[in-house]
Design a protein around this motif. Structure first.
Motif, PDB file in Angstrom:
ATOM      1  N   ALA A 117       0.838  -1.206   0.000  1.00 23.16           N
ATOM      2  CA  ALA A 117       0.000   0.000   0.000  1.00 23.16           C
ATOM      3  C   ALA A 117       0.871   1.252   0.000  1.00 23.16           C
ATOM      4  O   ALA A 117       0.563   2.239  -0.693  1.00 23.16           O
ATOM      5  N   ALA A 118       1.949   1.234   0.742  1.00 22.05           N
ATOM      6  CA  ALA A 118       2.857   2.385   0.767  1.00 22.05           C
ATOM      7  C   ALA A 118       3.541   2.579  -0.587  1.00 22.05           C
ATOM      8  O   ALA A 118       3.710   3.711  -1.048  1.00 22.05           O
ATOM      9  N   LEU A 119       3.901   1.487  -1.240  1.00 20.78           N
ATOM     10  CA  LEU A 119       4.507   1.574  -2.580  1.00 20.78           C
ATOM     11  C   LEU A 119       3.540   2.182  -3.595  1.00 20.78           C
ATOM     12  O   LEU A 119       3.921   3.015  -4.411  1.00 20.78           O
ATOM     13  N   ALA A 120       2.298   1.734  -3.555  1.00 22.53           N
ATOM     14  CA  ALA A 120       1.310   2.163  -4.549  1.00 22.53           C
ATOM     15  C   ALA A 120       0.656   3.489  -4.197  1.00 22.53           C
ATOM     16  O   ALA A 120       0.009   4.101  -5.045  1.00 22.53           O
ATOM     17  N   GLY A 121       0.834   3.945  -2.976  1.00 22.11           N
ATOM     18  CA  GLY A 121       0.158   5.149  -2.513  1.00 22.11           C
ATOM     19  C   GLY A 121       0.771   6.427  -3.045  1.00 22.11           C
ATOM     20  O   GLY A 121       1.748   6.412  -3.807  1.00 22.11           O
ATOM     21  N   PRO A 122       0.212   7.566  -2.638  1.00 21.23           N
ATOM     22  CA  PRO A 122       0.672   8.862  -3.139  1.00 21.23           C
ATOM     23  C   PRO A 122       2.128   9.167  -2.791  1.00 21.23           C
ATOM     24  O   PRO A 122       2.784   9.920  -3.493  1.00 21.23           O
ATOM     25  N   GLY A 123       2.653   8.574  -1.747  1.00 20.79           N
ATOM     26  CA  GLY A 123       4.062   8.776  -1.387  1.00 20.79           C
ATOM     27  C   GLY A 123       4.942   7.629  -1.818  1.00 20.79           C
ATOM     28  O   GLY A 123       6.020   7.417  -1.256  1.00 20.79           O
ATOM     29  N   LYS A 127       8.689   8.346  -2.583  1.00 17.25           N
ATOM     30  CA  LYS A 127       9.458   8.618  -1.372  1.00 17.25           C
ATOM     31  C   LYS A 127       9.661   7.329  -0.569  1.00 17.25           C
ATOM     32  O   LYS A 127      10.743   7.079  -0.036  1.00 17.25           O
ATOM     33  N   PHE A 128       8.616   6.498  -0.486  1.00 16.45           N
ATOM     34  CA  PHE A 128       8.726   5.221   0.218  1.00 16.45           C
ATOM     35  C   PHE A 128       9.789   4.344  -0.460  1.00 16.45           C
ATOM     36  O   PHE A 128      10.613   3.723   0.209  1.00 16.45           O
ATOM     37  N   THR A 129       9.774   4.324  -1.781  1.00 13.31           N
ATOM     38  CA  THR A 129      10.763   3.546  -2.531  1.00 13.31           C
ATOM     39  C   THR A 129      12.171   4.048  -2.247  1.00 13.31           C
ATOM     40  O   THR A 129      13.099   3.249  -2.073  1.00 13.31           O
ATOM     41  N   ALA A 130      12.337   5.365  -2.200  1.00 14.79           N
ATOM     42  CA  ALA A 130      13.659   5.932  -1.904  1.00 14.79           C
ATOM     43  C   ALA A 130      14.156   5.438  -0.552  1.00 14.79           C
ATOM     44  O   ALA A 130      15.338   5.108  -0.401  1.00 14.79           O
ATOM     45  N   GLY A 131      13.262   5.361   0.427  1.00 18.34           N
ATOM     46  CA  GLY A 131      13.656   4.841   1.732  1.00 18.34           C
ATOM     47  C   GLY A 131      14.098   3.395   1.661  1.00 18.34           C
ATOM     48  O   GLY A 131      15.091   3.007   2.286  1.00 18.34           O
TER      49      GLY A 131
END
Length: 142
Positions: free
Chosen positions: A16-22, A25-29
């Motif tokens: 959900a974090a990968l596909a979400g609006p952020g 940024k989540f991927t960068a982390g």
């Protein structure tokens, strides 16, 4: 022992974090904190992130869900061709899991990169010289 790193809940939360609006940024982390050792140069890290972000985040999330939900424990022992299992001491997949996988495959060879040798998840990028030597040696003997 087999290398599972997600619970069902954490798998779905990560997707959900990968596909979400952020998602970018989540991927960068993930790329910065999980895929490479701390010694990997920042410019190369940025390049790896840029390449990763070419894959739409919703597809990355779907791939993660599919891959993370698979249980390969009954399949791995059926591998009957020469097998090289490569892992990294600093990878989020522990060397214990890579050794377990190799132990399930008759005659498999296992190589673990130390943390100081670029032994993160992408050791083939951090230490391509060693990775290529290991792979070419394995292929020559297979």
């Amino acid at each position: 022992e087999a290398g599972a790193i997600f619970s069902p809940q954490s798998l779905h939360e990560t997707a959900a974090a990968l596909a979400g609006p952020g998602g970018d940024k989540f991927t960068a982390g993930l790329v910065n904190d999980m895929f490479f050792t701390k010694s990997y140069p920042g410019s190369k890290l940025r390049h790896a992130l840029d390449q990763n972000l070419k894959f739409p985040r919703e597809h990355a999330a779907a791939l993660l869900l599919d891959h993370g939900a698979q249980d390969w424990r009954d399949t791995i022992p059926r591998i009957d061709v020469p097998t090289l299992v490569v892992g990294g001491e600093a990878s989020f997949f522990t060397p214990k899991s890579q050794r377990w996988i190799a132990a399930q495959i008759r005659g498999a060879k296992v190589e673990i990169f130390g943390a100081g040798e670029g032994g993160g998840h992408f050791m083939f990028m951090e230490n391509p010289g060693k990775f290529n030597r290991i792979a070419l040696d394995f292929l020559a003997k297979a």
